[in-house]
Scaffold this motif. Sequence first.
Motif, mmCIF file in Angstrom:
data_model
loop_
_atom_site.group_PDB
_atom_site.id
_atom_site.type_symbol
_atom_site.label_atom_id
_atom_site.label_comp_id
_atom_site.label_asym_id
_atom_site.label_seq_id
_atom_site.Cartn_x
_atom_site.Cartn_y
_atom_site.Cartn_z
ATOM 1 N N LEU A 1 35.273 39.956 50.809
ATOM 2 C CA LEU A 1 34.102 39.250 50.311
ATOM 3 C C LEU A 1 33.085 38.914 51.411
ATOM 4 O O LEU A 1 31.883 39.123 51.257
ATOM 5 C CB LEU A 1 34.600 37.967 49.646
ATOM 6 N N CYS B 1 33.099 44.511 46.695
ATOM 7 C CA CYS B 1 33.378 43.073 46.572
ATOM 8 C C CYS B 1 34.594 42.646 47.384
ATOM 9 O O CYS B 1 35.125 41.554 47.174
ATOM 10 C CB CYS B 1 33.529 42.694 45.107
ATOM 11 N N HIS B 2 35.034 43.490 48.317
ATOM 12 C CA HIS B 2 36.172 43.098 49.150
ATOM 13 C C HIS B 2 36.134 43.846 50.474
ATOM 14 O O HIS B 2 35.910 45.061 50.449
ATOM 15 C CB HIS B 2 37.471 43.403 48.399
ATOM 16 N N THR C 1 34.770 37.728 41.221
ATOM 17 C CA THR C 1 35.497 38.912 41.699
ATOM 18 C C THR C 1 36.859 38.521 42.295
ATOM 19 O O THR C 1 37.821 39.275 42.153
ATOM 20 C CB THR C 1 34.684 39.729 42.729
ATOM 21 N N VAL C 2 36.928 37.341 42.903
ATOM 22 C CA VAL C 2 38.231 36.899 43.425
ATOM 23 C C VAL C 2 39.218 36.758 42.264
ATOM 24 O O VAL C 2 40.348 37.263 42.305
ATOM 25 C CB VAL C 2 38.092 35.566 44.198
ATOM 26 N N MET D 1 29.318 40.308 50.786
ATOM 27 C CA MET D 1 28.439 39.384 50.076
ATOM 28 C C MET D 1 27.045 39.271 50.693
ATOM 29 O O MET D 1 26.057 39.066 49.991
ATOM 30 C CB MET D 1 29.102 38.014 50.029
ATOM 31 N N GLY E 1 30.910 35.976 43.497
ATOM 32 C CA GLY E 1 31.973 35.851 44.508
ATOM 33 C C GLY E 1 33.232 35.264 43.889
ATOM 34 O O GLY E 1 34.330 35.825 44.000
#
Length: 346
Positions: A134, A131-132, A156-157, A138, A153
């Motif tokens: 992103l 997840c990074h 997760t941030v 993604m 998205g």
Amino acid sequence: MENLVSNWSEAGTLPKSYVFPLGKRPGKVVFPVAKTIPVIDLQKHDRPSTIQQILEAAQHYGLFQVINHGVAKDLMDETMNVIKQFHGMSKEDKASECSKDPKRSCKLYTSTENYNREQVHYWRDALIHHCHPLEDCMQFWPQNPITYREVIGAYTVQVRKLGSIILELISEGLGFKRGYFSGEYSKKPVVLVNHYPPCPDPSLTLGLAEHCDPSLITIILQGDVPGLQVFNDGEWFVVQPLAHAFVVNVGYILQIMSNGKLKAAVHRVVTSASVGRTTASLFIYPSENSVIEPATTLVNACNPPLYRAFQYKDFRTKYISATADSKRVDEFIFKTTSSNNDDDDA
Ligand SMILES: O=C(O)CCC(=O)C(=O)O
Ligand SMILES: [Fe+2]
């Protein structure tokens, strides 16, 4: 891919391949709720006391819950909805939504990734992806449910931000310099969406067997269905779901870097006969080439390093080949008088 348990499990009897050996089964006992597992309010403006609470929980249980943590409640609810919808889809749809990256950075599997080699299967299906950064990951995430990318998205941030806040509190508590855990040590966060369907006989099987996480920390959204248990003082305790709280686990990497001051949580997941359980965990992992070892500031003549130094990728390989078995992981991480540095038989 093996047959996802969510897509056949209404059949009614527990297949033999899911029955755990006697000593590892949860059995029928009712497990005590660990009322003393700390619930830490991150909006209390007494930073030293917050740090103290986190360190004590991390020393005693390796696990705590946080409230008023800054992640929007609506977003937590939307996340829970979207992950439930995902696991409710047909197996063909799920498989096609998880095969967008030929390098398999987004995967769907049942039980564990070792399905064909494991002795007993776990009662769970899992969706896992990075997840990074992103924008790089993604593109490989599911596009169905239609809101998956947008919701996960944003989620997760926010949860990564929470992870940085918690790690900064821990870093300060251990006397490390500012930002100690940021950068390489938390460069590879991963999202794992677990689904444990209703199970014909929860006394005989597990959603996840006893393990510690191979992370610095793990942040779990467990929803309102109990199932997560932590082992403490010789007993299993239920980690009681609390509305809009997150469960935070200490993983092996933090145990090692703190030279054993903080303990990785020993935990497992039990299933339920009547209700399915879906959870989202964010694992904060170091980059592959990071060197993991006890922080030099915690090591001196009176406090020798308990763990040896290794690259994170070697630990990872060992963890997977040892199927998370704590004895075998301990053999790899602990420093011994006889060298265990050539133990890379994975
Ligand atoms: O689903 C849960 O409650 C915990 C999941 C977990 O421990 C894991 O995936 O490592
Ligand atoms: Fe875990």
